[in-house]
Design a protein around this motif. Structure first.
Motif, PDB file in Angstrom:
ATOM      1  N   HIS A  49      -5.552  -0.217 -12.560  1.00  7.87           N
ATOM      2  CA  HIS A  49      -4.828  -1.316 -11.881  1.00  7.87           C
ATOM      3  C   HIS A  49      -3.872  -0.428 -10.565  1.00  7.87           C
ATOM      4  CE1 HIS A  49      -1.099  -0.672 -13.785  1.00  7.87           C
ATOM      5  NE2 HIS A  49      -1.775  -0.326 -14.954  1.00  7.87           N
ATOM      6  N   PHE A  50      -3.512  -1.536  -9.708  1.00  4.67           N
ATOM      7  CA  PHE A  50      -2.725  -1.191  -8.750  1.00  4.67           C
ATOM      8  C   PHE A  50      -1.137  -1.150  -9.104  1.00  4.67           C
ATOM      9  CE2 PHE A  50      -6.044  -2.822  -5.963  1.00  4.67           C
ATOM     10  CZ  PHE A  50      -6.502  -1.656  -5.396  1.00  4.67           C
ATOM     11  N   ASP A  51      -0.253  -0.180  -8.894  1.00  2.00           N
ATOM     12  CA  ASP A  51       0.844  -0.341  -9.312  1.00  2.00           C
ATOM     13  C   ASP A  51       1.927  -0.997  -8.249  1.00  2.00           C
ATOM     14  OD1 ASP A  51       3.803   0.437  -9.895  1.00  2.00           O
ATOM     15  OD2 ASP A  51       3.493   2.462  -9.841  1.00  2.00           O
ATOM     16  N   GLU A  52       2.349  -2.135  -8.426  1.00  2.00           N
ATOM     17  CA  GLU A  52       3.149  -2.892  -7.770  1.00  2.00           C
ATOM     18  C   GLU A  52       4.274  -2.354  -6.979  1.00  2.00           C
ATOM     19  OE1 GLU A  52       3.826  -6.667  -9.522  1.00  2.00           O
ATOM     20  OE2 GLU A  52       1.795  -6.804 -10.588  1.00  2.00           O
ATOM     21  N   ASN A  53       4.813  -1.492  -7.901  1.00  2.00           N
ATOM     22  CA  ASN A  53       6.169  -0.829  -7.319  1.00  2.00           C
ATOM     23  C   ASN A  53       5.906   0.351  -6.343  1.00  2.00           C
ATOM     24  OD1 ASN A  53       7.782  -2.499  -8.895  1.00  2.00           O
ATOM     25  ND2 ASN A  53       7.213  -1.262 -10.837  1.00  2.00           N
ATOM     26  N   SER A  54       4.543   0.729  -6.334  1.00  2.00           N
ATOM     27  CA  SER A  54       4.046   1.836  -5.313  1.00  2.00           C
ATOM     28  C   SER A  54       3.734   1.480  -3.941  1.00  2.00           C
ATOM     29  CB  SER A  54       3.304   2.695  -5.995  1.00  2.00           C
ATOM     30  OG  SER A  54       1.870   2.024  -6.063  1.00  2.00           O
ATOM     31  N   TYR A  55       3.829   0.053  -3.736  1.00  2.00           N
ATOM     32  CA  TYR A  55       3.277  -0.228  -2.422  1.00  2.00           C
ATOM     33  C   TYR A  55       4.359   0.034  -1.435  1.00  2.00           C
ATOM     34  CZ  TYR A  55       2.488  -3.357   1.634  1.00  2.00           C
ATOM     35  OH  TYR A  55       2.336  -3.734   2.875  1.00  2.00           O
ATOM     36  N   ARG A  56       3.971   0.560  -0.332  1.00  2.00           N
ATOM     37  CA  ARG A  56       4.750   0.980   0.801  1.00  2.00           C
ATOM     38  C   ARG A  56       4.029   0.942   2.206  1.00  2.00           C
ATOM     39  NH1 ARG A  56       2.912   5.748   0.199  1.00  2.00           N
ATOM     40  NH2 ARG A  56       3.732   7.778   0.683  1.00  2.00           N
ATOM     41  N   THR A  57       4.912   0.577   3.169  1.00  2.00           N
ATOM     42  CA  THR A  57       4.104   0.464   4.645  1.00  2.00           C
ATOM     43  C   THR A  57       4.261   1.674   5.203  1.00  2.00           C
ATOM     44  OG1 THR A  57       4.561  -2.017   4.866  1.00  2.00           O
ATOM     45  CG2 THR A  57       4.159  -0.957   6.832  1.00  2.00           C
ATOM     46  N   VAL A  58       3.058   2.118   5.808  1.00  2.00           N
ATOM     47  CA  VAL A  58       3.192   3.614   6.619  1.00  2.00           C
ATOM     48  C   VAL A  58       4.149   3.470   7.739  1.00  2.00           C
ATOM     49  CG1 VAL A  58       1.595   4.964   7.764  1.00  2.00           C
ATOM     50  CG2 VAL A  58       0.623   4.004   5.599  1.00  2.00           C
ATOM     51  N   ASP A  59       4.637   4.477   8.083  1.00  2.00           N
ATOM     52  CA  ASP A  59       5.634   4.638   9.183  1.00  2.00           C
ATOM     53  C   ASP A  59       4.921   4.304  10.333  1.00  2.00           C
ATOM     54  OD1 ASP A  59       7.820   5.238   7.613  1.00  2.00           O
ATOM     55  OD2 ASP A  59       7.627   7.456   7.858  1.00  2.00           O
ATOM     56  N   GLY A  60       5.630   3.228  11.464  1.00  2.00           N
ATOM     57  CA  GLY A  60       4.839   3.134  12.565  1.00  2.00           C
ATOM     58  C   GLY A  60       3.993   2.036  12.470  1.00  2.00           C
ATOM     59  N   SER A  61       3.720   1.586  11.406  1.00  2.00           N
ATOM     60  CA  SER A  61       2.532   0.424  11.115  1.00  2.00           C
ATOM     61  C   SER A  61       3.243  -1.010  11.417  1.00  2.00           C
ATOM     62  CB  SER A  61       2.447   0.157   9.533  1.00  2.00           C
ATOM     63  OG  SER A  61       1.566  -1.131   9.254  1.00  2.00           O
ATOM     64  N   CYS A  87      -1.890  -1.303  11.498  1.00  2.00           N
ATOM     65  CA  CYS A  87      -1.164  -1.817  10.178  1.00  2.00           C
ATOM     66  C   CYS A  87      -1.745  -0.950   9.030  1.00  2.00           C
ATOM     67  CB  CYS A  87      -1.483  -3.186   9.943  1.00  2.00           C
ATOM     68  SG  CYS A  87      -3.109  -3.903   9.135  1.00  2.00           S
ATOM     69  N   ALA A  88      -1.088  -0.648   8.068  1.00  2.00           N
ATOM     70  CA  ALA A  88      -1.305   0.685   7.133  1.00  2.00           C
ATOM     71  C   ALA A  88      -0.336   0.473   6.037  1.00  2.00           C
ATOM     72  CB  ALA A  88      -1.421   1.864   7.680  1.00  2.00           C
ATOM     73  N   PHE A  89      -0.859   0.628   4.883  1.00  2.00           N
ATOM     74  CA  PHE A  89      -0.214   0.900   3.634  1.00  2.00           C
ATOM     75  C   PHE A  89      -0.779   1.569   2.521  1.00  2.00           C
ATOM     76  CE2 PHE A  89      -3.055  -3.089   3.082  1.00  2.00           C
ATOM     77  CZ  PHE A  89      -3.289  -2.680   1.782  1.00  2.00           C
ATOM     78  N   THR A  90       0.163   1.908   1.697  1.00  2.00           N
ATOM     79  CA  THR A  90      -0.184   2.813   0.496  1.00  2.00           C
ATOM     80  C   THR A  90       0.069   1.938  -0.620  1.00  2.00           C
ATOM     81  OG1 THR A  90       0.070   4.798   1.945  1.00  2.00           O
ATOM     82  CG2 THR A  90       0.051   5.064  -0.484  1.00  2.00           C
ATOM     83  N   VAL A 149      -4.173   4.969  -2.649  1.00  2.00           N
ATOM     84  CA  VAL A 149      -5.246   4.286  -1.664  1.00  2.00           C
ATOM     85  C   VAL A 149      -4.319   3.848  -0.565  1.00  2.00           C
ATOM     86  CG1 VAL A 149      -6.641   2.389  -1.571  1.00  2.00           C
ATOM     87  CG2 VAL A 149      -6.205   3.534  -3.500  1.00  2.00           C
ATOM     88  N   VAL A 150      -4.865   4.408   0.620  1.00  2.00           N
ATOM     89  CA  VAL A 150      -4.096   4.043   1.915  1.00  2.00           C
ATOM     90  C   VAL A 150      -5.133   3.462   2.813  1.00  2.00           C
ATOM     91  CG1 VAL A 150      -3.085   5.162   4.032  1.00  2.00           C
ATOM     92  CG2 VAL A 150      -3.065   6.238   2.029  1.00  2.00           C
ATOM     93  N   VAL A 151      -4.647   2.051   3.211  1.00  2.00           N
ATOM     94  CA  VAL A 151      -5.596   1.260   3.971  1.00  2.00           C
ATOM     95  C   VAL A 151      -4.978   1.215   5.450  1.00  2.00           C
ATOM     96  CG1 VAL A 151      -6.435  -1.045   4.145  1.00  2.00           C
ATOM     97  CG2 VAL A 151      -6.181  -0.251   1.966  1.00  2.00           C
ATOM     98  N   ARG A 152      -5.907   1.443   6.561  1.00  2.00           N
ATOM     99  CA  ARG A 152      -5.429   1.378   7.757  1.00  2.00           C
ATOM    100  C   ARG A 152      -6.289   0.622   8.521  1.00  2.00           C
ATOM    101  NH1 ARG A 152      -2.318   5.170  11.216  1.00  2.00           N
ATOM    102  NH2 ARG A 152      -3.055   5.019  12.912  1.00  2.00           N
ATOM    103  N   VAL A 153      -6.013  -0.355   9.473  1.00  2.00           N
ATOM    104  CA  VAL A 153      -6.626  -1.052  10.314  1.00  2.00           C
ATOM    105  C   VAL A 153      -6.047  -0.721  11.692  1.00  2.00           C
ATOM    106  CG1 VAL A 153      -7.538  -3.119  11.117  1.00  2.00           C
ATOM    107  CG2 VAL A 153      -7.176  -2.636   8.580  1.00  2.00           C
ATOM    108  N   GLU A 154      -6.718  -0.149  12.883  1.00  2.00           N
ATOM    109  CA  GLU A 154      -6.099   0.137  14.153  1.00  2.00           C
ATOM    110  C   GLU A 154      -7.037  -0.739  15.139  1.00  2.00           C
ATOM    111  OE1 GLU A 154      -4.927   3.961  16.880  1.00  2.00           O
ATOM    112  OE2 GLU A 154      -5.735   4.164  14.815  1.00  2.00           O
TER     113      GLU A 154
END
Length: 183
Positions: A49-61, A87-90, A149-154
């Motif tokens: 599963h995903f660790d809810e507490n690990s979510y963070r937005t990537v700098d500059g997003s 937009c990007a998050f980890t 897992v890093v998702v990035r849309v540019e």
């Protein structure tokens, strides 16, 4: 006639005796083998599963609005206003189960040809970048470990300015990580 009846009775007696002898003889040559046992199956759990507490937005997003992080699902929204915006998050995928797992497949939604002129969509899983679905993965996620897992849309500048969208476009993106039990 009497002799014929006597012969028939003798024949019947001999046949009955032969059948009885074969039955006894067969019974003497049968044997049964038995196997009995008990198997104890220990408790286990499958928990990727995903660790809810690990979510963070990537700098500059650009701002990423997370609508929900619930176990195996992450839903997000963002607005990209101009080329160069992204937009990007980890978030971490975690193996909290009791046996090892393997990421066997990564399914990414594809951008339409016109969208791919001004938009890129990438996923970085455990340090490996992906830009499209890959059905031949074999990446371990062992018990107690996690993977970023890093998702990035540019929003990128297209080669031809005529390819910029002439109105707001909502692009639905999806990513599916398919895990199986490690062998």
């Amino acid at each position: 006639m009497k002799k014929q009846k006597q012969t028939q009775l003798i024949a019947i007696f001999v046949l009955a005796l032969a059948v009885l002898s074969m039955g006894i003889g067969f019974a003497a040559y049968t044997q049964q083998l038995n196997i009995e046992g008990t198997v104890t199956v220990e408790k286990n759990k499958w928990s990727i599963h995903f660790d809810e507490n690990s979510y963070r937005t990537v700098d500059g997003s650009q701002t990423v609005t997370v609508n929900a992080i619930t176990g195996t699902n992450v839903q997000f929204n963002s607005t990209l206003k101009k080329p160069g915006d992204f937009c990007a998050f980890t978030i971490k995928a975690v193996n909290d189960g009791t046996f090892n797992a393997v990421l066997n497949q990564l399914n990414m939604s594809a951008l339409a040809p016109e969208q791919s002129k001004y938009l890129t969509y990438t996923v970085n899983y455990a340090g490996t970048p992906y830009t499209s679905s890959n059905a031949t993965l074999s990446t371990a996620l062992n018990v107690g470990n996690n993977a970023d897992v890093v998702v990035r849309v540019e929003y990128v500048a297209p080669a031809n300015s005529a390819d910029l969208p002439s109105e707001n476009v909502d692009v639905d993106l999806s990513l599916q990580l398919v895990y199986n039990q490690a062998k």
